[in-house]
Design a protein around this motif. Structure first.
Motif, PDB file in Angstrom:
ATOM      1  N   ALA A 165       0.828  -1.209   0.000  1.00 27.44           N
ATOM      2  CA  ALA A 165       0.000   0.000   0.000  1.00 27.44           C
ATOM      3  C   ALA A 165       0.865   1.263   0.000  1.00 27.44           C
ATOM      4  CB  ALA A 165      -0.931   0.004   1.213  1.00 27.44           C
ATOM      5  N   ASP A 166       2.165   1.098   0.335  1.00 32.42           N
ATOM      6  CA  ASP A 166       3.017   2.280   0.514  1.00 32.42           C
ATOM      7  C   ASP A 166       3.190   3.108  -0.766  1.00 32.42           C
ATOM      8  OD1 ASP A 166       3.278   1.554   3.068  1.00 32.42           O
ATOM      9  OD2 ASP A 166       5.390   0.943   2.973  1.00 32.42           O
ATOM     10  N   ASP A 167       3.252   2.419  -1.922  1.00 31.96           N
ATOM     11  CA  ASP A 167       3.545   3.176  -3.153  1.00 31.96           C
ATOM     12  C   ASP A 167       2.277   3.420  -3.986  1.00 31.96           C
ATOM     13  OD1 ASP A 167       3.048   0.640  -3.911  1.00 31.96           O
ATOM     14  OD2 ASP A 167       4.961   0.306  -4.944  1.00 31.96           O
ATOM     15  N   LYS A 168       1.156   3.434  -3.334  1.00 35.47           N
ATOM     16  CA  LYS A 168      -0.087   3.669  -4.083  1.00 35.47           C
ATOM     17  C   LYS A 168      -0.774   4.934  -3.589  1.00 35.47           C
ATOM     18  CE  LYS A 168      -0.567  -1.161  -5.207  1.00 35.47           C
ATOM     19  NZ  LYS A 168       0.763  -1.501  -4.620  1.00 35.47           N
ATOM     20  N   VAL A 169      -0.008   6.014  -3.689  1.00 35.13           N
ATOM     21  CA  VAL A 169      -0.538   7.294  -3.194  1.00 35.13           C
ATOM     22  C   VAL A 169      -1.751   7.744  -3.994  1.00 35.13           C
ATOM     23  CG1 VAL A 169       1.473   8.316  -2.092  1.00 35.13           C
ATOM     24  CG2 VAL A 169       1.290   8.350  -4.563  1.00 35.13           C
ATOM     25  N   TYR A 170      -1.880   7.195  -5.234  1.00 38.37           N
ATOM     26  CA  TYR A 170      -3.027   7.601  -6.056  1.00 38.37           C
ATOM     27  C   TYR A 170      -4.353   7.109  -5.486  1.00 38.37           C
ATOM     28  CZ  TYR A 170      -1.585   3.004  -7.749  1.00 38.37           C
ATOM     29  OH  TYR A 170      -1.186   1.706  -7.811  1.00 38.37           O
ATOM     30  N   ARG A 171      -4.278   6.361  -4.361  1.00 45.75           N
ATOM     31  CA  ARG A 171      -5.534   5.958  -3.715  1.00 45.75           C
ATOM     32  C   ARG A 171      -6.064   7.055  -2.781  1.00 45.75           C
ATOM     33  NH1 ARG A 171      -4.146  -0.422  -2.839  1.00 45.75           N
ATOM     34  NH2 ARG A 171      -5.110  -1.068  -4.778  1.00 45.75           N
ATOM     35  N   HIS A 172      -5.286   8.127  -2.662  1.00 49.44           N
ATOM     36  CA  HIS A 172      -5.735   9.221  -1.789  1.00 49.44           C
ATOM     37  C   HIS A 172      -6.150  10.421  -2.634  1.00 49.44           C
ATOM     38  CE1 HIS A 172      -4.373   7.129   1.814  1.00 49.44           C
ATOM     39  NE2 HIS A 172      -3.365   6.710   1.069  1.00 49.44           N
ATOM     40  N   PRO A 173      -7.221  11.103  -2.230  1.00 50.48           N
ATOM     41  CA  PRO A 173      -7.748  12.214  -3.032  1.00 50.48           C
ATOM     42  C   PRO A 173      -6.733  13.344  -3.248  1.00 50.48           C
ATOM     43  CG  PRO A 173      -8.815  12.117  -0.885  1.00 50.48           C
ATOM     44  CD  PRO A 173      -8.009  10.866  -1.026  1.00 50.48           C
ATOM     45  N   THR A 174      -5.830  13.512  -2.299  1.00 52.52           N
ATOM     46  CA  THR A 174      -4.876  14.623  -2.411  1.00 52.52           C
ATOM     47  C   THR A 174      -3.850  14.414  -3.529  1.00 52.52           C
ATOM     48  OG1 THR A 174      -3.689  13.481  -0.671  1.00 52.52           O
ATOM     49  CG2 THR A 174      -4.947  15.411  -0.009  1.00 52.52           C
ATOM     50  N   PHE A 175      -3.822  13.201  -4.118  1.00 55.34           N
ATOM     51  CA  PHE A 175      -2.887  12.900  -5.201  1.00 55.34           C
ATOM     52  C   PHE A 175      -3.222  13.704  -6.455  1.00 55.34           C
ATOM     53  CE2 PHE A 175      -1.794  10.225  -8.902  1.00 55.34           C
ATOM     54  CZ  PHE A 175      -0.415  10.135  -8.717  1.00 55.34           C
ATOM     55  N   TYR A 176      -4.461  14.119  -6.594  1.00 56.50           N
ATOM     56  CA  TYR A 176      -4.932  14.695  -7.857  1.00 56.50           C
ATOM     57  C   TYR A 176      -4.945  16.222  -7.832  1.00 56.50           C
ATOM     58  CZ  TYR A 176      -6.020   9.864  -8.412  1.00 56.50           C
ATOM     59  OH  TYR A 176      -5.880   8.517  -8.484  1.00 56.50           O
ATOM     60  N   THR A 177      -4.523  16.810  -8.941  1.00 58.00           N
ATOM     61  CA  THR A 177      -4.596  18.268  -9.079  1.00 58.00           C
ATOM     62  C   THR A 177      -5.841  18.607  -9.887  1.00 58.00           C
ATOM     63  OG1 THR A 177      -2.461  17.748 -10.068  1.00 58.00           O
ATOM     64  CG2 THR A 177      -2.740  19.964  -9.153  1.00 58.00           C
ATOM     65  N   VAL A 178      -6.610  19.526  -9.383  1.00 58.19           N
ATOM     66  CA  VAL A 178      -7.791  19.955 -10.137  1.00 58.19           C
ATOM     67  C   VAL A 178      -7.751  21.479 -10.260  1.00 58.19           C
ATOM     68  CG1 VAL A 178      -9.242  18.009  -9.432  1.00 58.19           C
ATOM     69  CG2 VAL A 178      -9.158  20.061  -8.012  1.00 58.19           C
ATOM     70  N   PRO A 179      -8.374  22.041 -11.260  1.00 57.59           N
ATOM     71  CA  PRO A 179      -8.359  23.504 -11.430  1.00 57.59           C
ATOM     72  C   PRO A 179      -8.893  24.188 -10.172  1.00 57.59           C
ATOM     73  CG  PRO A 179      -9.403  22.445 -13.312  1.00 57.59           C
ATOM     74  CD  PRO A 179      -9.171  21.379 -12.303  1.00 57.59           C
ATOM     75  N   GLU A 180      -8.228  25.249  -9.800  1.00 57.87           N
ATOM     76  CA  GLU A 180      -8.599  25.930  -8.556  1.00 57.87           C
ATOM     77  C   GLU A 180     -10.024  26.457  -8.571  1.00 57.87           C
ATOM     78  OE1 GLU A 180      -6.048  29.027  -7.032  1.00 57.87           O
ATOM     79  OE2 GLU A 180      -4.361  27.616  -7.154  1.00 57.87           O
ATOM     80  N   ARG A 181     -10.487  26.811  -9.778  1.00 53.75           N
ATOM     81  CA  ARG A 181     -11.809  27.423  -9.856  1.00 53.75           C
ATOM     82  C   ARG A 181     -12.945  26.412  -9.662  1.00 53.75           C
ATOM     83  NH1 ARG A 181     -12.633  29.323 -14.901  1.00 53.75           N
ATOM     84  NH2 ARG A 181     -10.758  28.285 -15.606  1.00 53.75           N
ATOM     85  N   ALA A 182     -12.641  25.141  -9.826  1.00 52.03           N
ATOM     86  CA  ALA A 182     -13.696  24.138  -9.673  1.00 52.03           C
ATOM     87  C   ALA A 182     -14.126  24.055  -8.209  1.00 52.03           C
ATOM     88  CB  ALA A 182     -13.182  22.787 -10.142  1.00 52.03           C
ATOM     89  N   LYS A 183     -15.440  23.995  -7.989  1.00 51.37           N
ATOM     90  CA  LYS A 183     -15.936  23.975  -6.612  1.00 51.37           C
ATOM     91  C   LYS A 183     -16.479  22.601  -6.222  1.00 51.37           C
ATOM     92  CE  LYS A 183     -17.223  28.845  -6.356  1.00 51.37           C
ATOM     93  NZ  LYS A 183     -18.360  29.772  -6.429  1.00 51.37           N
ATOM     94  N   TYR A 184     -16.571  22.376  -4.946  1.00 52.16           N
ATOM     95  CA  TYR A 184     -17.156  21.151  -4.379  1.00 52.16           C
ATOM     96  C   TYR A 184     -16.498  19.874  -4.890  1.00 52.16           C
ATOM     97  CZ  TYR A 184     -20.669  24.683  -3.362  1.00 52.16           C
ATOM     98  OH  TYR A 184     -21.294  25.817  -2.944  1.00 52.16           O
ATOM     99  N   ILE A 185     -15.207  19.905  -5.130  1.00 56.91           N
ATOM    100  CA  ILE A 185     -14.560  18.657  -5.546  1.00 56.91           C
ATOM    101  C   ILE A 185     -13.279  18.438  -4.745  1.00 56.91           C
ATOM    102  CG2 ILE A 185     -13.468  19.833  -7.521  1.00 56.91           C
ATOM    103  CD1 ILE A 185     -13.813  16.935  -8.890  1.00 56.91           C
TER     104      ILE A 185
END
Lengths: 314, 97
Positions: free
Chosen positions: B77-97
């Motif tokens: 599980a150590d090298d699967k950071v993509y299982r956490h929501p913070t792994f993803y970058t989303v546009p700052e203007r997008a709301k509620y995500i």
């Protein structure tokens, strides 16, 4: 195959990194043995500790004090059980542990071999004996063996009521009639030195301490804990107008601690060896209670078997 | 388990402190049967309103993973950071995500 030396290094590395050791982890035999001895002695102390206090339940001076004392003694039984549970996680059987107490093979805290002569002794026990025990138990909340540490957290949560109710008894007596104040002072006089002995021999005379510190079973030395206890308790005695029975007691500005007189270690070892005022009485009482409870244990087993059979039939 | 059939078996005790929370392991005790285990657990582990519900399980029925297997079980599980929501970058203007 991993050899023992390697396992020991891994074990110590875990401890140095402040990781708890859990029941199924590999541990050195000596670590296991030390814990079994220490935890079972601790459990026995909780159980035998009920006896001197139980002596006053029927003679408590008011219904309020009686209810409090009952609750406290019930807590001690619970604390004994938390600790017996912790010791069983190391692979000991409950029956064997209890047998060792009953046969006199296992030790318990020597403080409980002193008699409770007056009601003020119940105050002194709560304030001093539980107070000293708490010092040790707060330290043990951080001990390296997980089940022992968890039992200690539970115990510490309950224990501070014990100390406060004892101190309150002493404070009330100290504000009472001259005879009542005298009774409180007399109890302090008799319990003071045995309470200081509860922390165990001086560090220089405590050969196993160093290993226990390396394994982080213990985290502070006997003398360190004793000094903190003295510093705190002397102040508490002053507040309620009682005086600690030590002519050599003196604040040492330079050390920032109280200096105190020599402890009579001959008395301590004499009581440990079984020659205290109540050693025989305590063991006899435990053996009697155990023997007289045999039919209850047998009946419970028979009842459980009957109930299981009935369930099967249904 | 002890050899003597007259010795009470060991039970693990789990207490739910409040409705809606998990039952949490608190310790163990000996009792002749489940009913007695619950009664004893009540006396030993809930003297100060710690409990709302009690579970007891015979200790022999608990199976656990082995400490020496910890690496093979949990390290993947150590090298699967993509299982956490913070792994993803989303546009700052997008709301509620």
């Amino acid at each position: 195959m991993t050899d023992v030396k390697n396992l020991e290094e891994l074990f110590q590395a875990k401890i140095d990194a402040e990781q708890k050791i859990e029941p199924k982890d590999w541990m050195p035999d000596e670590y296991r043995k030390t814990l079994v001895r220490q935890i079972s002695q601790h459990a026995h102390s909780e159980v035998v500790g009920m006896l001197p206090e139980g002596n006053w339940i029927t003679r408590a001076p008011s219904l309020k004090r009686k209810a409090i004392l009952l609750a406290k003694v019930q807590d001690e039984a619970g604390h004994g059980l938390y600790l017996y549970s912790a010791s069983e996680t190391l692979g000991t059987s409950r029956e064997k542990t209890i047998d060792d107490l009953l046969s006199g093979k296992a030790k318990y805290s020597s403080i409980f071999n002193y008699p409770t002569l007056t009601w003020a002794d119940i105050g002194a026990i709560g304030w001093l004996v539980d107070g000293a025990a708490i010092m040790n138990q707060v330290m043990l909340c951080r001990t390296s063996y997980g089940p022992y540490a968890r039992a200690m957290v539970r115990i510490c949560k309950e224990e501070s009521f014990h100390q406060r109710q004892g101190y309150e008894i002493m404070a009330v007596l100290a504000q009472g009639t001259p005879e009542q104040k005298e009774m409180a002072q007399d109890a302090l006089n008799r319990w003071w030195w045995p309470s200081l002995m509860m922390f165990g021999p001086n560090d220089a005379d405590s050969p196993h301490s160093q290993q226990s510190m390396t394994w982080k079973i213990k985290r502070q030395s006997n003398d360190e804990l004793r000094q903190i206890f003295i510093d705190r308790t002397v102040q508490q005695a002053e507040v309620i107008g009682l005086s600690v029975p030590d002519p050599l007691l003196k604040w040492n500005e330079e050390r920032g601690h109280y200096d105190f007189g020599p402890i009579d270690w001959d008395e301590f070892w004499n009581v440990v060896k079984g020659n205290g005022p109540c050693n025989k009485e305590r063991l006899d009482a435990r053996n009697k209670a155990h023997a007289e409870g045999q039919w209850v244990r047998d009946a419970a087993v028979a009842h459980a078997a009957k109930r299981a059979k009935r369930k099967e039939a249904a | 388990m002890s050899e003597n059939p007259n010795n009470w078996p060991l039970w693990e005790v789990f207490i739910q402190s409040k409705r809606g929370l998990d039952h949490k392991h608190v310790g163990s005790l000996h009792a002749a049967d489940a009913e007695m285990a619950i009664e004893n657990a009540r006396d030993v582990y809930t003297r100060r309103q710690e409990g709302n519900s009690i579970w007891v399980v015979k200790s022999e029925h608990i199976h656990s993973s082995r400490p020496e297997d910890a690496e093979s079980l949990f390290d993947p599980a150590d090298d699967k950071v993509y299982r956490h929501p913070t792994f993803y970058t989303v546009p700052e203007r997008a709301k509620y995500i």
